[in-house]
Structure formats: C-alpha cells, structure tokens
Motif scaffolding. Structure first.
Motif, PDB file in Angstrom:
ATOM      1  N   LEU A   1       0.832  -1.198   0.000  1.00 37.77           N
ATOM      2  CA  LEU A   1       0.000   0.000   0.000  1.00 37.77           C
ATOM      3  C   LEU A   1       0.867   1.248   0.000  1.00 37.77           C
ATOM      4  O   LEU A   1       1.864   1.339   0.723  1.00 37.77           O
ATOM      5  CB  LEU A   1      -0.929   0.012   1.211  1.00 37.77           C
ATOM      6  N   ALA A   2       0.494   2.217  -0.819  1.00 40.21           N
ATOM      7  CA  ALA A   2       1.244   3.465  -0.946  1.00 40.21           C
ATOM      8  C   ALA A   2       0.280   4.612  -0.663  1.00 40.21           C
ATOM      9  O   ALA A   2      -0.525   4.976  -1.519  1.00 40.21           O
ATOM     10  CB  ALA A   2       1.837   3.605  -2.340  1.00 40.21           C
ATOM     11  N   VAL A   3       0.359   5.172   0.544  1.00 36.40           N
ATOM     12  CA  VAL A   3      -0.544   6.254   0.911  1.00 36.40           C
ATOM     13  C   VAL A   3       0.187   7.560   1.180  1.00 36.40           C
ATOM     14  O   VAL A   3      -0.447   8.615   1.302  1.00 36.40           O
ATOM     15  CB  VAL A   3      -1.414   5.875   2.130  1.00 36.40           C
ATOM     16  N   THR A   4       1.501   7.516   1.279  1.00 36.02           N
ATOM     17  CA  THR A   4       2.255   8.756   1.491  1.00 36.02           C
ATOM     18  C   THR A   4       3.710   8.547   1.103  1.00 36.02           C
ATOM     19  O   THR A   4       4.266   7.455   1.278  1.00 36.02           O
ATOM     20  CB  THR A   4       2.162   9.212   2.961  1.00 36.02           C
ATOM     21  N   ARG A   5       4.297   9.586   0.519  1.00 31.74           N
ATOM     22  CA  ARG A   5       5.725   9.616   0.202  1.00 31.74           C
ATOM     23  C   ARG A   5       6.207   8.426  -0.619  1.00 31.74           C
ATOM     24  O   ARG A   5       7.323   7.947  -0.447  1.00 31.74           O
ATOM     25  CB  ARG A   5       6.552   9.745   1.479  1.00 31.74           C
ATOM     26  N   ALA A   6       5.363   7.953  -1.507  1.00 36.71           N
ATOM     27  CA  ALA A   6       5.767   6.862  -2.388  1.00 36.71           C
ATOM     28  C   ALA A   6       6.102   7.371  -3.778  1.00 36.71           C
ATOM     29  O   ALA A   6       6.348   6.579  -4.684  1.00 36.71           O
ATOM     30  CB  ALA A   6       4.649   5.815  -2.462  1.00 36.71           C
ATOM     31  N   GLY A   7       6.105   8.693  -3.961  1.00 35.62           N
ATOM     32  CA  GLY A   7       6.404   9.277  -5.250  1.00 35.62           C
ATOM     33  C   GLY A   7       5.170   9.873  -5.887  1.00 35.62           C
ATOM     34  O   GLY A   7       4.027   9.575  -5.516  1.00 35.62           O
ATOM     35  N   ASP A   8       5.387  10.739  -6.868  1.00 40.28           N
ATOM     36  CA  ASP A   8       4.298  11.518  -7.443  1.00 40.28           C
ATOM     37  C   ASP A   8       3.372  10.719  -8.346  1.00 40.28           C
ATOM     38  O   ASP A   8       2.346  11.236  -8.795  1.00 40.28           O
ATOM     39  CB  ASP A   8       4.875  12.704  -8.220  1.00 40.28           C
ATOM     40  N   LEU A   9       3.690   9.479  -8.625  1.00 46.02           N
ATOM     41  CA  LEU A   9       2.768   8.635  -9.374  1.00 46.02           C
ATOM     42  C   LEU A   9       1.801   7.901  -8.457  1.00 46.02           C
ATOM     43  O   LEU A   9       0.910   7.185  -8.926  1.00 46.02           O
ATOM     44  CB  LEU A   9       3.547   7.618 -10.217  1.00 46.02           C
ATOM     45  N   HIS A  10       1.974   8.094  -7.144  1.00 49.13           N
ATOM     46  CA  HIS A  10       1.142   7.412  -6.159  1.00 49.13           C
ATOM     47  C   HIS A  10       0.391   8.428  -5.302  1.00 49.13           C
ATOM     48  O   HIS A  10       0.676   9.622  -5.326  1.00 49.13           O
ATOM     49  CB  HIS A  10       1.988   6.491  -5.290  1.00 49.13           C
ATOM     50  N   ALA A  11      -0.550   7.954  -4.539  1.00 44.91           N
ATOM     51  CA  ALA A  11      -1.382   8.823  -3.711  1.00 44.91           C
ATOM     52  C   ALA A  11      -0.546   9.515  -2.642  1.00 44.91           C
ATOM     53  O   ALA A  11       0.460   8.983  -2.167  1.00 44.91           O
ATOM     54  CB  ALA A  11      -2.494   8.005  -3.053  1.00 44.91           C
ATOM     55  N   GLU A  12      -0.992  10.713  -2.273  1.00 46.30           N
ATOM     56  CA  GLU A  12      -0.399  11.422  -1.143  1.00 46.30           C
ATOM     57  C   GLU A  12      -1.544  11.831  -0.225  1.00 46.30           C
ATOM     58  O   GLU A  12      -2.151  12.886  -0.387  1.00 46.30           O
ATOM     59  CB  GLU A  12       0.394  12.646  -1.609  1.00 46.30           C
ATOM     60  N   MET A  13      -1.818  10.967   0.747  1.00 48.37           N
ATOM     61  CA  MET A  13      -2.966  11.165   1.620  1.00 48.37           C
ATOM     62  C   MET A  13      -2.711  12.215   2.698  1.00 48.37           C
ATOM     63  O   MET A  13      -3.558  12.437   3.564  1.00 48.37           O
ATOM     64  CB  MET A  13      -3.363   9.832   2.257  1.00 48.37           C
ATOM     65  N   ALA A  14      -1.567  12.899   2.615  1.00 46.96           N
ATOM     66  CA  ALA A  14      -1.289  14.000   3.520  1.00 46.96           C
ATOM     67  C   ALA A  14      -1.740  15.339   2.944  1.00 46.96           C
ATOM     68  O   ALA A  14      -1.466  16.380   3.531  1.00 46.96           O
ATOM     69  CB  ALA A  14       0.209  14.062   3.845  1.00 46.96           C
ATOM     70  N   ASN A  15      -2.426  15.309   1.803  1.00 52.30           N
ATOM     71  CA  ASN A  15      -2.861  16.567   1.188  1.00 52.30           C
ATOM     72  C   ASN A  15      -4.180  16.360   0.447  1.00 52.30           C
ATOM     73  O   ASN A  15      -4.513  15.249   0.027  1.00 52.30           O
ATOM     74  CB  ASN A  15      -1.788  17.109   0.242  1.00 52.30           C
ATOM     75  N   GLU A  16      -4.902  17.459   0.263  1.00 55.55           N
ATOM     76  CA  GLU A  16      -6.276  17.395  -0.221  1.00 55.55           C
ATOM     77  C   GLU A  16      -6.474  16.723  -1.579  1.00 55.55           C
ATOM     78  O   GLU A  16      -7.489  16.023  -1.760  1.00 55.55           O
ATOM     79  CB  GLU A  16      -6.897  18.803  -0.257  1.00 55.55           C
TER      80      GLU A  16
END
Length: 802
Positions: free
Chosen positions: A635-650
């Motif tokens: 699972l990639a929910v944060t800091r996995a790179g710009d091709l993945h989700a960043e659940m720390a932002n809207e």
C-alpha cells in the motif's frame, strides 16, 4: 489476530447490537493533545499541521498562544504559520489571535504580550533587538489542554493563559528578585502591519490600542501585499502598574503613554525591521503575587472590545473560572461525537482531530452583533443570523469540514453560509476563495463557494438567504468580471472569483496561460464548482440552470487526453488552440499541490464517467490499484512518489473512496485504515501536512467513523470500516447517528456485513435521507476482506444529465 477479532468471530451468530460495547469517553477534552501537528515529519512536509497550542474556544475570536522564535544555543526551525514549532526553543510573546493550520504565513499573531525581567533601553523594533526580549523555554515546563496554556519561561516568569470567545485572560508571576515588566508589541503581527497604536492609562490600570494588518500569503504575490483588518484591544490589570514608556521605530521614549506606527511588510515573510511601535509597563512584584490581565478584542472598534470584555470577562473574573468554562465548552462540542472502544492512543488522535476541526471558522461579531465587513463598514447581523464568522479556506474545507460542522450544528452551518453571502455582498458580489478576517485574499484556485453552500444545505444548514446567495453565485459563474480577466496576484492569489472565466465559457476548459494557478487543476475545480452550483440550483427550484450547470460539470472531459502517455490517458494541461503540450504524469505543471497522476481521480461527482473515459471498469481498477500500491505491491498512501497517492494533502483524500464505485470497497477499507494508522498519531508530528483550518482533521474524523461525504454539495455518504466499537453523533436538536462496529480493531478494517436501522444493507454508501433523519449503523468487521459485500448496489454517479 487481536483478541477483539477472536471474540467477534466466536460470536458471529449474534446480532452486532447484542455485543456490549465498552463505555463511551466521559471527558473528551482530556483526550485532546493540543501539541499534535506542531512540527513536521521529515523532508517534504513543512511545519507539520501549522496548528497552535494556546488557549481558544471552539470557533473563538480570541486565541491566546505563544509566538516562538529560534534563539542561540540550538539550531531550530522558524515557527510555522500558527506561530509555533515544537522544535523551536524560544518565545517572544503571547499574541491574541491565530488561525489554525494555514499553509501560508500571515494569519494574525496580533498584539504579542511578553513578560520580561529587565529594562527597555533598545527599541524592540530594532533589527539587532530581534531576540533581545525573548526567552528560552523547555517543553518540560510547558503544559496545555483545550482552553488552557502554561509555561515557565527561562527568564523566571510563569505564564498561564485562558480564553473566552472574545477575550483572553492571562496570569503572570515574576520572580521576587527581578524586575517585572510587560512588553506590548502592538505593531508586531505575524508578517507585519501598516499601522498600530497604543495608549497606556496607569490611573485606570488599562492599556488599549489597535493594529492594522493582513497580508496573508502576501509574500507570494508582491501586488497583493495589503492590510485589510484592524484589531482593537483593551487590556485591564488587577494590580497597579507604572508607565515604562513607548517606542516608535528605533526611538524609545521612557515615560511616554502613547505611540503609533506599523512595521510595514517585508518580502521574505517577516517585517523588514527598524519599524513598528508598542509600549511597556512595570509592576512591583517583590511580594511574588501574580498579575492577572483581562483583554477584550474587537474588529469593529475599541468600544466593542470594552463591551466584549465586560460581557465575557468582567472585573473579578479568575483564570480558573475562564478555564473551567472553556473546558465545558470544548466538552460540549467534542461530546457531540462520543466514541467507545479503540485504544487510548486512537481516542486521543480522534478527539485531537475533532478539536482541530472545530477551530474554524472564527467568530467575528461582537456581543452586540456588530461586525466589520469587507467594505470596512460596521454591520448588524442579518435576520435570523446568530453570529458572523470569518476565515474560510474554501479550496480545503468544502471537502468535508463544513459538512462535519453542519452535521453537528445546522445553525452554525447556516450562520457560516450567511456570513459568506454577507462578505460577497460587501465585496462587490465577489465570493472569495480564502477569506481572512475582513479581507479577500484570493488564495488557491477554483470557486469553492457554490459547493460549500450546497453542502451546508444538504447537511441541514438551511437558515440562510438561499435565493440571494444562489442568484449571486449564478451571476459569478456566467458573467466575467474585470477581476476574472486579470492576472493580478496570480498564480496563488488571483483577484477574480473565477479567474479566466471568459476562457471557461468559450473553450469549455481552462487553457495553459489563462489567469489562474494551473489550467488542469483549475478545470477540475471549476467542474466541481459547477456541480455544486447545479445542486444549489435544485435547492433553489431552478431546474433549467441546474441542468445547465450539470452539463458544465462534465467539461473535465475536454482535458482528458486518451493518448497523454504511450501507456494511458490522463487529464492534462491543454493549450488554447487545442494542442497538447508535453506531459509527465509525475509533474505538477498545470496542477496545484499535486501531480497529474494524483489529480486524475478528482472527479468525485461522476466516477462512472471518469472510468468510462479510461476504458471501463477493469482499466480504471488497474490504474487505481497503481495509485495506491507501489512497485512491490505494498500500500502506498504517502511519500511513495508523485505517481502514487499522497494522503497527507487534499488532492488525494477523496481517491480511496472510488474503490466503492468499482465494486471493490474492501480496497478502500484497507487504504483508509493504512492512512489512519500510518499518518496520524499523538506525537507533535502526528498530523500530516497543513491542517488547513481543520480540513485534514475533519477527514480523519469522518474516516474513523467509517463515513465520508465525497460528493461536493450532496449528502450521500461513502461507507468503510469504523475504527471504534461505537460512536454516537448527537446533532443539535437531538437527532442521533449511532455507529456500532462489532469486531472493531486496528487490524480489522474490513466490513463483513452491515445493517441500517436493523435491516441488512449490502451497499457501500448511504442515501441523503440518513443524514436528514439519523439512524443506527451496525457493522460487523474482520481482518480479512469480504469480497461479496458492497459489490452490486454501487454508489451513483452524477453525470451531465439530470
């Protein structure tokens, strides 16, 4: 497997309602850790949640909190926008106003009071005096809770703070063997001021004055540096004092009782130095007795500040009384959601998130109902309005925070909607994206007001002037203004309500180079705004324009390029002539605080239409899996790179719920639980990214309850596994929502079954009637996915046809 899961499995044949839940939290305020979010979690996240730890009430005008500064002896970062950074080591004052969780400097920090133990020989405005009157401190000597803040400074002064809605109360205790003086730095708002004044009246134990400031995010746009509010204050002391003097710029005048002058605005987020004004007073502290100061504030005038003080903290008011009332107010609001079960840590994270979600908007009207409007005139409240509120970060809060507030108190939601309409009326008909006190800042992109007002009404906030609000927003969406055509303040602080509206109306997308922040992100925000306006039109009974705006909400398709990359299609920036520039889905060019890969999913009102554009359900599912899983499959929910989700932002926070539309809700449940557990905790860095006036915290509250209002402007709810054994939401008026979850545990995110008001419910969403009427949800949860629940009756998508 946790023992809760084993127990649940052992009683699988019992109805969930027959499994006794642990007792609900009795004192929610005691679970709150106000230091959560006051620092970051490593590279790429600046100053954590940008929240502040000082004394404030829910939606309070006053907030008495420290303003920090890095001092010699330890390499420390500068404070965040909230005025505080957990790793900083010095305090330079305790200011009367703050805004929680902003991503830009300039949200108040007005009128810092600083107790010192020496004389004033050098002007506090002088560049070389930047840290001269500050003090070191240690966290071991600092304590805070909702409505209270204490610290023992290294200079020997003990500081204890409290607040009412419109007043601050402080108790200062100086060492017996040192001088006792109090600096009042009237001009020193967070990023400066253009004017300030102070008057010291020793005969009446009073200091009064004002500061004119603003400049929120102004360092990002030199053409938008401006003051747009004036804060008035009156401070009354319970002990006699002696006039120390005043300063103006670099000149110190001992014995003077008045001064005026602002700091002006600098270019790097701080005043330039050698400018500003203030004063100081001294006390006879040889007996060791504390000094109590009561401070009333008003954005209208000094008379308003005096009246607010007399009403909320009259002569004789004690700090203990103020703090007890503050805790009661917080428990009233926090107690509207009573959770039971979970770990102590989870309860603390939940109530801390709810605390932050209840920190904005902020009260702006005085006890007599007057408030200062965007036209700088004093106004009374509108008919039926209980209070005027300010501080609206629209781009953020429409994604869940205003829905949560209105759920808990429909009158508050109504008052907020009326407040936004009042501001627009006073601002030439322009609804600003990010209002700060009495100023239109233009921060962020899109036009969030239509979906905000539609959401407030959908969640029960119906006591505002819908007819006038709708007419105003419809005009703003169809008639370009000079501000819409201007690039002043762009890209971050564009002056228009709908920058580039003429291009939107002619091209049906926002092209590269148009006024705005980023054409692709602007297009998606415009479609969300038009969808929200279509909902508002339905609420106003205008079906023709509802259909018209619903059709416009589908214009995101004009930026969907099926050949954006050799592998797949994306929503990508587009030139005005229809051509496509070079595109990299990992790039943020044309987007706002996110990449093309992350923004692809931001069509929350019509996921089915988006999936069809991608080539169908299977293709969309494969790509959503790629967003939420890294190359190893984790699972990639944060800091996995710009091709993945960043659940720390809207831009990413709505994306997990799209699994519900694809018939695989168990994947949403897994990603949501991973986010709740991985990104949130009770450490100072336990709030991911800017909290944005409670937006991220509201997302946590919703998700921990197993609910989410995904559609911008509607009241349907997405469903996932709750975190707690039980939660009871009590709305103003007595309606309740009860959420029970047999088998709830950290490692049991998966829904095994659900009943709604006792009836089996196989859908992963709820219709709007549930919010309107309330009811009971009984979940059964487990540690393994149930791939038969929620796979058929999929949530609706609202494409262009009504």
């Amino acid at each position: 497997m946790s023992k809760r899961i084993v127990a649940a499995a052992g009683f699988a044949l019992l109805a969930p309602s027959l499994i006794a839940a642990p007792p609900p939290v009795a004192d929610p305020a005691a679970r709150v850790n106000v230091f959560v979010g006051t620092t970051n979690r490593g590279p790429g996240v600046v100053n954590g949640g940008n929240v502040f730890p000082g004394a404030v009430l829910p939606f309070g005008m006053a907030s008495f909190s420290p303003v920090e500064t890095p001092l010699p002896g330890k390499a420390m970062p500068v404070p965040g926008a909230g005025g505080y950074e957990w790793r900083a080591n010095g305090i330079q004052g305790f200011s009367l106003t703050h805004v929680s969780g902003t991503g830009c400097a300039g949200t108040n920090g007005d009128i810092p009071f600083m107790p010192i133990t020496g004389g004033v020989s050098m002007s506090p405005a002088a560049v070389e005096a930047a840290t001269r009157y500050a003090s070191l401190f240690a966290h071991a000597d600092e304590h805070a809770s909702p409505g209270a803040y204490d610290v023992a400074l290294d200079n020997g002064v003990k500081v204890e703070l409290g607040a009412t809605l419109r007043t601050s109360v402080g108790r200062l205790t100086w060492p017996k063997d040192k001088r006792a003086a109090l600096l009042i730095r009237t001009s020193d708002s967070a990023v400066g001021s253009n004017d300030a004044a102070i008057t010291i009246d020793a005969a009446h134990r009073t200091v009064a004055g004002s500061v004119s400031s603003g400049n929120f995010c102004g360092t990002l746009a030199p053409d938008r540096r401006q003051s747009y509010y004036t804060l008035h204050f009156v401070a009354m002391f319970d002990r006699p004092f002696t006039v120390g003097g005043t300063w103006t710029d670099r000149v110190v005048t001992k014995g003077a009782t008045s001064a005026h002058g602002g700091t002006t605005y600098g270019s790097e987020g701080a005043p330039p130095g050698d400018k500003g004004s203030g004063g100081w007073i001294t006390f006879d502290a040889k007996d060791g007795a504390p000094v109590t100061v009561r401070i009333g504030i008003s954005y209208v005038d000094e008379a308003g500040a005096r009246a607010n003080l007399a009403a909320e903290a009259p002569d004789g008011t004690t700090l203990e009384t103020v703090r007890a009332s503050a805790k009661a107010a917080w428990n009233d609001w926090l107690g509207r959601i009573r959770v039971a079960g979970g770990t102590d840590e989870q309860q603390a994270v939940f109530y801390t998130a709810l605390y932050h979600a209840l920190s904005a908007p902020n009260l702006n009207s005085d006890v007599d109902g007057r408030y200062r409007g965007f036209d700088k005139q004093a106004h009374p409240l509108s008919p039926g309005q209980h209070a005027q509120y300010v501080n609206y970060s629209g781009w953020d809060v429409y994604r869940g925070q205003v829905q949560l507030l209105t759920l808990l108190d429909p009158q508050l939601g109504s008052d907020f909607a009326q407040s936004l309409l009042n501001q627009a009326d006073q601002n030439g008909g322009v609804w600003d994206r990010w209002t700060h006190i009495t100023g239109a800042t233009g921060v962020m992109n899109g036009d969030p007001s239509p979906q905000t007002l539609a959401a407030i009404r959908a969640f029960g906030g119906v006591r505002f002037d819908l007819k006038r609000a709708y007419a105003s927003l419809l005009k703003a969406a169809t008639v370009p203004t000079p501000g819409d055509l201007s690039k002043t303040g762009c890209p971050v602080l564009c002056v228009g309500q709908r920058p580039g509206l003429d291009r939107w109306l002619s091209l049906h997308y926002m092209p590269v180079g148009a006024p705005g922040w980023g054409g692709a992100a602007d297009t998606l925000e415009m479609t969300a705004a038009d969808f929200g306006l279509s909902e508002l039109a339905l609420q106003a009974g205008d079906r023709a324009n509802a259909a018209r705006m619903r059709a416009r909400s589908g214009w995101w398709r004009n930026l969907y390029n099926p050949r954006a990359t050799p592998e797949a299609g994306y929503i990508q920036p587009r030139n005005a002539d229809g051509s496509w520039p070079k595109f990299d889905p990992a790039d943020d060019d044309g987007f706002v605080e996110g990449s093309g890969a992350q923004y692809l999913w931001m069509v929350p009102f019509d996921p089915a239409g988006l999936f069809a554009a991608m080539g169908g359900r299977d293709a969309a599912l494969k790509r959503l899996d790629g967003l939420f899983h890294d190359e190893t499959g984790a699972l990639a929910v944060t800091r996995a790179g710009d091709l993945h989700a960043e659940m720390a932002n809207e831009p990413s926070i709505g994306a997990p719920w799209l699994y519900n539309f694809l018939g695989q809700p168990w994947q949403a449940q897994a990603a949501l639980r991973e986010t709740l557990v991985k990104l949130w905790d009770t450490r100072p860095d336990g709030l991911p990214g800017n909290d944005d006036l409670g937006t991220m915290s509201a997302w946590y509250v919703w998700s921990a309850l197993g609910l989410y209002p995904l559609y911008p402007g509607r009241a349907e709810l997405m469903l996932a596994g709750p975190l707690f054994d039980e939660a009871v939401v009590t709305r103003a008026g007595g309606k309740t929502i009860t959420i029970r979850a047999a088998g709830a545990a950290t490692d049991a995110p998966y829904v095994q079954g659900l009943t709604v008001n006792g009836r089996p419910h196989a859908a992963s969403w709820l219709g709007p009637d549930f919010i309107a009427k309330g009811g009971t949800l009984d979940f059964t949860l487990g540690a393994t996915p149930n791939k038969s629940w929620g796979v058929r009756d999929l949530p609706p998508s609202f494409g262009p046809k009504l």
